[in-house]
Enzyme design. Sequence first.
Site, PDB file in Angstrom:
ATOM      1  N   ASN A   7       0.837  -1.200   0.000  1.00 57.64           N
ATOM      2  CA  ASN A   7       0.000   0.000   0.000  1.00 57.64           C
ATOM      3  C   ASN A   7       0.876   1.255   0.000  1.00 57.64           C
ATOM      4  OD1 ASN A   7      -1.806   2.067   0.404  1.00 57.64           O
ATOM      5  ND2 ASN A   7      -2.642   1.279   2.308  1.00 57.64           N
ATOM      6  N   ARG A 199      -1.192  19.324  -0.654  1.00 55.56           N
ATOM      7  CA  ARG A 199      -2.022  19.570  -1.825  1.00 55.56           C
ATOM      8  C   ARG A 199      -3.035  20.673  -1.547  1.00 55.56           C
ATOM      9  NH1 ARG A 199      -3.661  13.460  -2.845  1.00 55.56           N
ATOM     10  NH2 ARG A 199      -2.360  13.102  -1.013  1.00 55.56           N
TER      11      ARG A 199
END
Length: 355
Positions: A7, A199
């Site tokens: 992951n 972000r």
Amino acid sequence: MRVLTVNPGSSSLKVSLLDADDTVLARDSGPSRETGPMAAGMPHPDAIGVRFVHGGTDFTTPVRIDAKVAERLHELADLAPLHQPASLRALQEVTSALPDVPVVACFDTAFHATLPPAAATYALPAGWRERYGLRRYGFHGLSFSYATRRAGEMLGAAPSRMVICHLGAGASLCAVADGRSIDTTMGFTPLEGLVMASRAGSIDPGIPLWLIRHGVPPDEVNRALERESGLRGLAGTGDMRRIRELAEERDVTALAALDVYHHRLRACAAAMTASLGGLDTLVFTGGIGEHDPSVRMRLAEDLAYLGVSIDPGRNTSVDGDGDLTSGGAPVRTLVITAREDLEIAAGVRRALNSG
């Protein structure tokens, strides 16, 4: 079937080896750029599952990786530049280390394949939408899928109207109606929506166009939106723990960053409840969602008008999965530990057993 789950996230790499009954036999984690530990010292798996953030419209279920699938995964890389390349590096490493073990790609976008057209469609020219596949895909689907299933276990039945808050370095919300995603805050790429660690989240699309017209190179604009914005752009660090420490010292910049973060979180959470027509259950998951009681409490207070109320003692003492709901509150509030590894392993078994 013993499954190795890989992951790669935007800030970390998590690896687990799960037995047939989902017992964790081995686990490792580290920075996302370090892929070396993934097979070191672990028993040999029967299958491998790799998380891919973006499956486009091609992949809406887990799929065994062959040369054709791998080629398409490379083509999708520019839609998730913080994530897809890391997953591709992980894929290369596990196939080199374990060439005879089947590998399955599991997609964050797949859970959102149920988005209705009204939620998935951008108001853009039809030619663009058809030629380039411009639509809202949504992300964090493996986390949302697991949280949906786990919430049903904790409550005895799946909630009809649930908002799941996956809050971490990357963050998004999902409106889940009777187990199906009907709205979410991320869109064509993982840039849309909430303020995140680095972000920007949703901004006026005219801003990057204006910057490019005024001489800022497109690659620089992209890098800034992905890596230098969000909490990092507001407070100089994307680490919520550090921002919390600075805020406790009454640092003006940190306090302002938290205000911006929560303003967007409150607005997006309310939007998800509007898509659902109300709210029965609020779920927190992800690194911040699981471990920051201040974020949970502030959002609960912001959504009090919807019937959200959490017990302060439960909120500060919860460890792992837990119910934070205040007595008599009509909306249940849960914390659920993110277990994308379980969702990946389940996807691997479905893909290989159906093949």
